[in-house]
Structures are given as C-alpha cells and as structure tokens.
Design a protein around this motif. Sequence first.
Motif, PDB file in Angstrom:
ATOM      1  N   GLU A 135      19.785  21.152  38.746  1.00 27.33           N
ATOM      2  CA  GLU A 135      19.383  20.959  37.360  1.00 27.33           C
ATOM      3  C   GLU A 135      19.978  19.669  36.827  1.00 27.33           C
ATOM      4  O   GLU A 135      21.107  19.314  37.187  1.00 27.33           O
ATOM      5  N   TRP A 136      19.237  18.994  35.996  1.00 20.92           N
ATOM      6  CA  TRP A 136      19.736  17.860  35.239  1.00 20.92           C
ATOM      7  C   TRP A 136      19.728  18.246  33.762  1.00 20.92           C
ATOM      8  O   TRP A 136      18.843  18.976  33.306  1.00 20.92           O
ATOM      9  N   THR A 137      20.697  17.758  32.998  1.00 21.13           N
ATOM     10  CA  THR A 137      20.756  18.021  31.575  1.00 21.13           C
ATOM     11  C   THR A 137      20.664  16.709  30.812  1.00 21.13           C
ATOM     12  O   THR A 137      21.439  15.776  31.065  1.00 21.13           O
ATOM     13  N   ASP A 138      19.711  16.640  29.895  1.00 22.79           N
ATOM     14  CA  ASP A 138      19.456  15.415  29.140  1.00 22.79           C
ATOM     15  C   ASP A 138      20.114  15.518  27.767  1.00 22.79           C
ATOM     16  O   ASP A 138      19.579  16.141  26.845  1.00 22.79           O
ATOM     17  N   ALA A 139      21.267  14.899  27.632  1.00 25.27           N
ATOM     18  CA  ALA A 139      22.002  14.946  26.364  1.00 25.27           C
ATOM     19  C   ALA A 139      21.226  14.276  25.247  1.00 25.27           C
ATOM     20  O   ALA A 139      21.329  14.668  24.076  1.00 25.27           O
ATOM     21  N   ALA A 140      20.421  13.271  25.593  1.00 24.57           N
ATOM     22  CA  ALA A 140      19.670  12.532  24.576  1.00 24.57           C
ATOM     23  C   ALA A 140      18.544  13.360  23.977  1.00 24.57           C
ATOM     24  O   ALA A 140      17.987  12.997  22.940  1.00 24.57           O
ATOM     25  N   GLN A 174      10.627  21.031  36.826  1.00 21.53           N
ATOM     26  CA  GLN A 174      10.239  22.237  36.098  1.00 21.53           C
ATOM     27  C   GLN A 174      10.380  21.957  34.617  1.00 21.53           C
ATOM     28  O   GLN A 174      11.438  21.551  34.149  1.00 21.53           O
ATOM     29  N   HIS A 175       9.290  22.188  33.877  1.00 18.84           N
ATOM     30  CA  HIS A 175       9.227  21.786  32.474  1.00 18.84           C
ATOM     31  C   HIS A 175       9.441  22.974  31.538  1.00 18.84           C
ATOM     32  O   HIS A 175       8.562  23.829  31.386  1.00 18.84           O
ATOM     33  N   ALA A 176      10.609  23.029  30.920  1.00 17.98           N
ATOM     34  CA  ALA A 176      10.910  24.100  29.971  1.00 17.98           C
ATOM     35  C   ALA A 176       9.884  24.101  28.836  1.00 17.98           C
ATOM     36  O   ALA A 176       9.474  23.057  28.343  1.00 17.98           O
ATOM     37  N   GLY A 177       9.466  25.292  28.445  1.00 16.05           N
ATOM     38  CA  GLY A 177       8.509  25.431  27.358  1.00 16.05           C
ATOM     39  C   GLY A 177       7.079  25.609  27.826  1.00 16.05           C
ATOM     40  O   GLY A 177       6.254  26.164  27.101  1.00 16.05           O
ATOM     41  N   LEU A 220       9.753  13.058  32.817  1.00 17.95           N
ATOM     42  CA  LEU A 220       9.544  12.111  33.916  1.00 17.95           C
ATOM     43  C   LEU A 220      10.491  10.918  33.857  1.00 17.95           C
ATOM     44  O   LEU A 220      11.215  10.664  34.834  1.00 17.95           O
ATOM     45  N   PRO A 221      10.516  10.137  32.772  1.00 19.05           N
ATOM     46  CA  PRO A 221      11.439   8.996  32.774  1.00 19.05           C
ATOM     47  C   PRO A 221      12.893   9.406  32.930  1.00 19.05           C
ATOM     48  O   PRO A 221      13.669   8.709  33.595  1.00 19.05           O
ATOM     49  N   PHE A 222      13.251  10.557  32.338  1.00 18.02           N
ATOM     50  CA  PHE A 222      14.614  11.053  32.498  1.00 18.02           C
ATOM     51  C   PHE A 222      14.908  11.339  33.968  1.00 18.02           C
ATOM     52  O   PHE A 222      15.957  10.955  34.501  1.00 18.02           O
TER      53      PHE A 222
END
Length: 334
Positions: A30-35, A88-91, A129-131
């Motif tokens: 998993e990656w977490t995007d703080a932004a 995997q796209h949450a939502g 995607l960019p993230f």
Amino acid sequence: MRLGGLILAAALVLAPLAARAVEVDVVRGEWTDAARGGRVVPYKLYLPKGAGPFPVVVHSHGLGGNREASTYILQAVAEAGYVVVTLQHAGSDSGILGGGGRPATEAGVVAAGRAGMTAEAAQGRYGDLPFALDQIAKDPALKGRVDLAHIGMSGHSFGALSTLTAVGQRLASAPGETRFAEPRIKAAIAYSPNKPRGDDPKGAFARVKTPMLHFTGTADSTPFDLERTPFERTTPYQAISGADQYLIILDDADHALFGGRRVVTGQLKPIDPPQMEIVKAETIRFWNAYLKGDKAALAELCTLPKRLDPAGDGYVKAQRCGSPTPIAPVDGLR
C-alpha cells in the motif's frame, strides 16, 4: 462462430510471439498519499526476475474491482518482460460491494455500482496514477529495474476511462480540459471503453495523441452502459486521430472476459480460453511495439484485421499501415 475456428485463430495470433517466459515475483503493498488526506492506494506489483530495466505498465481495474483484476493478462505481460503495477482505487473498488461479494441480481449490481460512480470517486482514481508513478520512481527497491522512459497504462471498463483520461480525454464532469492527463504515459490499452458522457466525441478526444489499442466484444455490455449497442464502445477508437490506433472486436466476447473474473471463479465459458489467448497475445504485441521498439511487432499490428479472422474483427488506423480499415461510423462521427 464455431469454437474450432476460434481456437485456430488464437493459434495463428500466438505463433509469432512464441518466447520463453520470464519468471515473475508478485508483491502486494500500500502507498499512502499525504497530499490527498492520507488516501491509501493498494497495489499489486508483478516484477520480472533478471536484469532490467523493464518497461512499466500500470493497470486500472473496473467498477467494483480490485488489484487482483485481469490477472491472466497482466501475468502474461510481466512474463514478457514488463514491470506491471495494478492499482486499487478506493471509492470505486470492491469495497462498494460491502464485503458480500458480487450481488446476485442485476438490481443489486446497479445499486452497488452507483455508489462508486460519483465525481469524488472518479477524481480519486484519476489522481492515483500520477501518485503511483511518483512512488515507483522513488522506490529504492525498483531502482535499475524500471524503465521510466517507457511507461504504458491499461484499464478495464471504468479503468479504461481512467486510462483515456490519463492520455487526454476531456471530462464534462471535471472542467479544466485535460487536467488529469499524465505525460509520462507513452502508450495505452483500453479494455471495454465507453463513449464520452455528456460530451461530443470529437471534442472529448481532440487532445489524445497517444498510440492505443482498444478491445471490446459483440456481447460487451453492462447495466451501466449509455451505449445502445456494444459497437458504440468503438467510439474512442473512431474519434482519436493523430496517433496510431488499433481496435479488436471479438465475436461473442462479453464484458467479464477482460476483467478475468471467471478465471478466479473457475466458471469459464467454452469460448473463454481461446479468446483469452488472443487478448494476451495482442496485448503483448502492442506493448512490444510501443514500449520496446520491436519493429517486427509494429509491422504485425498492421495485419491485425487479417490475423483476427475468424475470431472477430480488427481495425487499424495508422498512417504507416496504409488506408484505415473501413468501419461503420457511430453517432457523433458521421
């Protein structure tokens, strides 16, 4: 069409691609995007063994899917020498099903699906995607393994829209022309794409200048379609100009073929195995042509209409291949 003819067509498509498969490691994380408020992006990484760097293919699942989608396609792509990353796209992922699996009725499918078809869910997946590309680029474990100058993207259904958005499709629901476009994508594949919602095709795809391969089938439909017939899924292929475009329409192929769900459940239709071989072979051929610079594969793409017979219809729109394959125009492109 008769199954025997389909099997023969699959064999002919595969013949030029006979090659030794590369061993592949599979890593999930998993990656977490703080932004983006701590948005979590689960991923599945298919990493070929051996000396790199390898071109990269990022894949986006359909509505209600997850990072395990389209495994039969993506495993084959990785074995052909590509680093593959499924997001995997949450939502708009399997979380909208509430943990109970796919609903038993069409009404249940529609009700669950609507929850993942919001503007917020869509923009969340487009931003994944960019993230993800940034994460891949700075991961020390991938240094020297990934060729970041040769990145492709593929997607199925909602993921096909995500892919088209990444290469420049205008979205009527997200003003700003191509604000979700990702210039690092050099080639793309759309499995079961849709015509644009609330926009004219010529305007919606005017800024798409990326080589693409489009897949659909004569039975490719879902309860969410605005298309009157599966043939209207050819709209992106027909509307895009200024870059090489290829289209495959498989006879009797349905929407689920490209997501690979029946592979997981063990409920394959008789026509699934040979059609799956065609999907894998043409996918790899396209990536080899545009991400590896394989001249033989590039030339073979010009013969797509002949190679696919009798399994379906192939169309080519590439200047180097001569005149475009004739195709019946869809509404908005007549």
